[in-house]
Design a protein around this motif. Structure first.
Motif, PDB file in Angstrom:
ATOM      1  N   TYR A   1       0.800  -1.220   0.000  1.00  0.00           N
ATOM      2  CA  TYR A   1       0.000   0.000   0.000  1.00  0.00           C
ATOM      3  C   TYR A   1       0.836   1.275   0.000  1.00  0.00           C
ATOM      4  O   TYR A   1       0.324   2.358  -0.285  1.00  0.00           O
ATOM      5  CB  TYR A   1      -0.966   0.016   1.201  1.00  0.00           C
ATOM      6  CG  TYR A   1      -0.325  -0.232   2.538  1.00  0.00           C
ATOM      7  CD1 TYR A   1       0.339   0.766   3.221  1.00  0.00           C
ATOM      8  CD2 TYR A   1      -0.399  -1.491   3.133  1.00  0.00           C
ATOM      9  CE1 TYR A   1       0.916   0.548   4.453  1.00  0.00           C
ATOM     10  CE2 TYR A   1       0.177  -1.728   4.360  1.00  0.00           C
ATOM     11  CZ  TYR A   1       0.829  -0.710   5.024  1.00  0.00           C
ATOM     12  OH  TYR A   1       1.413  -0.943   6.243  1.00  0.00           O
ATOM     13  N   SER A   2       2.129   1.181   0.290  1.00  0.00           N
ATOM     14  CA  SER A   2       2.996   2.355   0.281  1.00  0.00           C
ATOM     15  C   SER A   2       3.990   2.328  -0.878  1.00  0.00           C
ATOM     16  O   SER A   2       4.977   3.064  -0.864  1.00  0.00           O
ATOM     17  CB  SER A   2       3.765   2.453   1.609  1.00  0.00           C
ATOM     18  OG  SER A   2       2.881   2.583   2.687  1.00  0.00           O
ATOM     19  N   TRP A   3       3.718   1.483  -1.878  1.00  0.00           N
ATOM     20  CA  TRP A   3       4.698   1.323  -2.951  1.00  0.00           C
ATOM     21  C   TRP A   3       4.947   2.605  -3.729  1.00  0.00           C
ATOM     22  O   TRP A   3       6.078   2.891  -4.122  1.00  0.00           O
ATOM     23  CB  TRP A   3       4.260   0.225  -3.920  1.00  0.00           C
ATOM     24  CG  TRP A   3       5.200   0.108  -5.093  1.00  0.00           C
ATOM     25  CD1 TRP A   3       4.924   0.370  -6.404  1.00  0.00           C
ATOM     26  CD2 TRP A   3       6.585  -0.269  -5.047  1.00  0.00           C
ATOM     27  NE1 TRP A   3       6.045   0.177  -7.171  1.00  0.00           N
ATOM     28  CE2 TRP A   3       7.075  -0.206  -6.363  1.00  0.00           C
ATOM     29  CE3 TRP A   3       7.448  -0.639  -4.012  1.00  0.00           C
ATOM     30  CZ2 TRP A   3       8.391  -0.516  -6.682  1.00  0.00           C
ATOM     31  CZ3 TRP A   3       8.773  -0.944  -4.330  1.00  0.00           C
ATOM     32  CH2 TRP A   3       9.226  -0.882  -5.650  1.00  0.00           C
TER      33      TRP A   3
ATOM     34  N   GLN B   1      -9.338  -3.928  13.450  1.00  0.00           N
ATOM     35  CA  GLN B   1      -8.746  -4.531  12.256  1.00  0.00           C
ATOM     36  C   GLN B   1      -8.641  -3.489  11.151  1.00  0.00           C
ATOM     37  O   GLN B   1      -9.457  -2.571  11.071  1.00  0.00           O
ATOM     38  CB  GLN B   1      -9.603  -5.702  11.749  1.00  0.00           C
ATOM     39  CG  GLN B   1      -9.734  -6.845  12.725  1.00  0.00           C
ATOM     40  CD  GLN B   1     -10.643  -7.950  12.180  1.00  0.00           C
ATOM     41  OE1 GLN B   1     -10.896  -8.007  10.979  1.00  0.00           O
ATOM     42  NE2 GLN B   1     -11.126  -8.807  13.056  1.00  0.00           N
ATOM     43  N   LYS B   2      -7.611  -3.643  10.317  1.00  0.00           N
ATOM     44  CA  LYS B   2      -7.493  -2.779   9.153  1.00  0.00           C
ATOM     45  C   LYS B   2      -8.104  -3.491   7.965  1.00  0.00           C
ATOM     46  O   LYS B   2      -7.864  -4.673   7.748  1.00  0.00           O
ATOM     47  CB  LYS B   2      -6.025  -2.453   8.865  1.00  0.00           C
ATOM     48  CG  LYS B   2      -5.854  -1.422   7.743  1.00  0.00           C
ATOM     49  CD  LYS B   2      -4.395  -1.078   7.510  1.00  0.00           C
ATOM     50  CE  LYS B   2      -3.685  -2.204   6.798  1.00  0.00           C
ATOM     51  NZ  LYS B   2      -2.329  -1.843   6.377  1.00  0.00           N
ATOM     52  N   VAL B   3      -8.937  -2.789   7.207  1.00  0.00           N
ATOM     53  CA  VAL B   3      -9.576  -3.349   6.025  1.00  0.00           C
ATOM     54  C   VAL B   3      -8.893  -2.774   4.792  1.00  0.00           C
ATOM     55  O   VAL B   3      -8.740  -1.562   4.663  1.00  0.00           O
ATOM     56  CB  VAL B   3     -11.081  -3.016   5.988  1.00  0.00           C
ATOM     57  CG1 VAL B   3     -11.744  -3.697   4.807  1.00  0.00           C
ATOM     58  CG2 VAL B   3     -11.748  -3.435   7.294  1.00  0.00           C
ATOM     59  N   ASN B   4      -8.456  -3.650   3.899  1.00  0.00           N
ATOM     60  CA  ASN B   4      -7.726  -3.201   2.719  1.00  0.00           C
ATOM     61  C   ASN B   4      -8.678  -2.649   1.663  1.00  0.00           C
ATOM     62  O   ASN B   4      -9.052  -3.328   0.709  1.00  0.00           O
ATOM     63  CB  ASN B   4      -6.894  -4.347   2.141  1.00  0.00           C
ATOM     64  CG  ASN B   4      -5.749  -4.722   3.048  1.00  0.00           C
ATOM     65  OD1 ASN B   4      -5.097  -3.852   3.613  1.00  0.00           O
ATOM     66  ND2 ASN B   4      -5.505  -6.012   3.202  1.00  0.00           N
ATOM     67  N   LEU B   5      -9.096  -1.418   1.845  1.00  0.00           N
ATOM     68  CA  LEU B   5      -9.968  -0.744   0.896  1.00  0.00           C
ATOM     69  C   LEU B   5      -9.238   0.471   0.335  1.00  0.00           C
ATOM     70  O   LEU B   5      -8.471   1.121   1.045  1.00  0.00           O
ATOM     71  CB  LEU B   5     -11.257  -0.273   1.584  1.00  0.00           C
ATOM     72  CG  LEU B   5     -12.179  -1.362   2.145  1.00  0.00           C
ATOM     73  CD1 LEU B   5     -13.369  -0.718   2.837  1.00  0.00           C
ATOM     74  CD2 LEU B   5     -12.644  -2.290   1.043  1.00  0.00           C
ATOM     75  N   PRO B   6      -9.467   0.796  -0.930  1.00  0.00           N
ATOM     76  CA  PRO B   6      -8.862   2.011  -1.490  1.00  0.00           C
ATOM     77  C   PRO B   6      -9.506   3.245  -0.882  1.00  0.00           C
ATOM     78  O   PRO B   6     -10.636   3.187  -0.391  1.00  0.00           O
ATOM     79  CB  PRO B   6      -9.175   1.890  -2.986  1.00  0.00           C
ATOM     80  CG  PRO B   6     -10.386   1.039  -3.054  1.00  0.00           C
ATOM     81  CD  PRO B   6     -10.267   0.055  -1.923  1.00  0.00           C
TER      82      PRO B   6
END
Length: 297
Positions: A41-43, A254-259
């Motif tokens: 996510y930080s690429w 929890q962290k949810v991987n959403l844009p």
């Protein structure tokens, strides 16, 4: 400015290789690390810093994002980012920093600029706290002063209060969802990289927007309830903007991987209008993400 910076060539010395500041790997073309690749996510920020010669990695092909950044690594990254001229520096007088090394030269410039206080020792392999980080970034980048928020764990007498508030004002690090800044927490390699990228390029900073809820729309720090869980935008442990969910009593975070974007919920399905101009559907746990429409469509 970032546009005027030139790339810094790698210097192959065993000391800096071991410290992870430079690598024996050639980065003529941007390549990913084993532990930070193009799906991270930080690429975008990491790629940006690689291209500008600010960071590389370790000989084993890793970046080690969760390892704490050392004081020497931080100053070296800062010097590279700002393309400091180290051709004619004055000895800063630190007895624990070897003369002639890249880190020594950047440290000498940092002392001259008032970023680091002159002393007899520097503790180059020591860790960097978030308070210390706020000072060196604020001074080095000459960030504009201003106050947008206060932090519950940074009192009026804290030595770094002005630097911390300036960093938050520039949206480089605005603290944690619980209203704290954690000034004494140690900074990781990933965190410092993100802070450097945000300081160099405002495109990586979070936009200044008012928090609000419109119907079932979630934006910024607004909160929406769904099946006895709360969903809200927050900053995770790496200071990365993310969607977080937790139980109504605050447990099981929890962290949810959403844009990033605006979130709506209909018939047990999440729909989002993303910042890159897509409409997507996705399950509440971040799985089965599907683009429904793109702006060009």
């Amino acid at each position: 400015s970032s546009a005027s910076r030139s790339k810094v060539p790698a210097v192959s010395t065993a000391k800096w290789v071991m410290m992870g500041i430079i690598s024996t790997t050639s980065f003529a073309a941007v390549q990913s690390f084993k532990d930070v690749n193009s799906t991270h996510y930080s690429w975008k920020e990491i790629e940006y810093l690689i291209e500008d010669g600010v960071i590389n990695g370790y000989p084993d092909g890793t970046f080690r994002p969760n390892t704490t950044v050392t004081r020497n690594q931080a100053i070296t990254m800062l010097g590279r980012a700002l393309n400091w001229d180290t051709s004619n520096v004055t000895d800063p007088g630190f007895i624990d920093v070897k003369k002639g090394t890249e880190g020594y030269r950047y440290l000498a410039v940092a002392v001259e600029k008032g970023i680091i206080d002159k002393n007899t020792t520097f503790n180059p392999n020591g860790t960097l706290t978030r308070a210390q980080m706020s000072k060196i970034l604020t001074v080095a980048f000459e960030l504009p002063t201003g106050t947008t928020k206060s932090f519950s764990d940074v009192n009026a007498n804290h030595w770094a209060k002005e630097y911390i508030e300036t960093l938050a004002y520039s949206n480089i690090s605005i603290g944690y969802p619980d209203g704290t800044f954690k000034p004494e927490s140690q900074v990781t390699r990933l965190q410092f990289s993100l802070f450097i990228a945000r300081a160099l390029n405002p495109e990586f900073r979070e936009e200044k927007q008012e928090s609000k809820v419109t119907g079932n729309i979630v934006k910024e720090n607004s909160i929406i309830e769904y099946h006895n869980r709360l969903y809200t935008w927050c900053f995770d442990e790496y200071d990365v903007f993310a969607m977080c969910s937790f139980n109504l009593d605050g447990s099981d975070s929890q962290k949810v991987n959403l844009p990033e974007g605006r979130l709506a919920i209909w018939d047990d399905q999440f729909y989002m209008s993303t910042n890159d101009q897509r409409i997507i559907s996705v399950n509440p746990d971040g799985t089965h993400l599907k683009t429904i429409i793109k702006a060009e469509d």
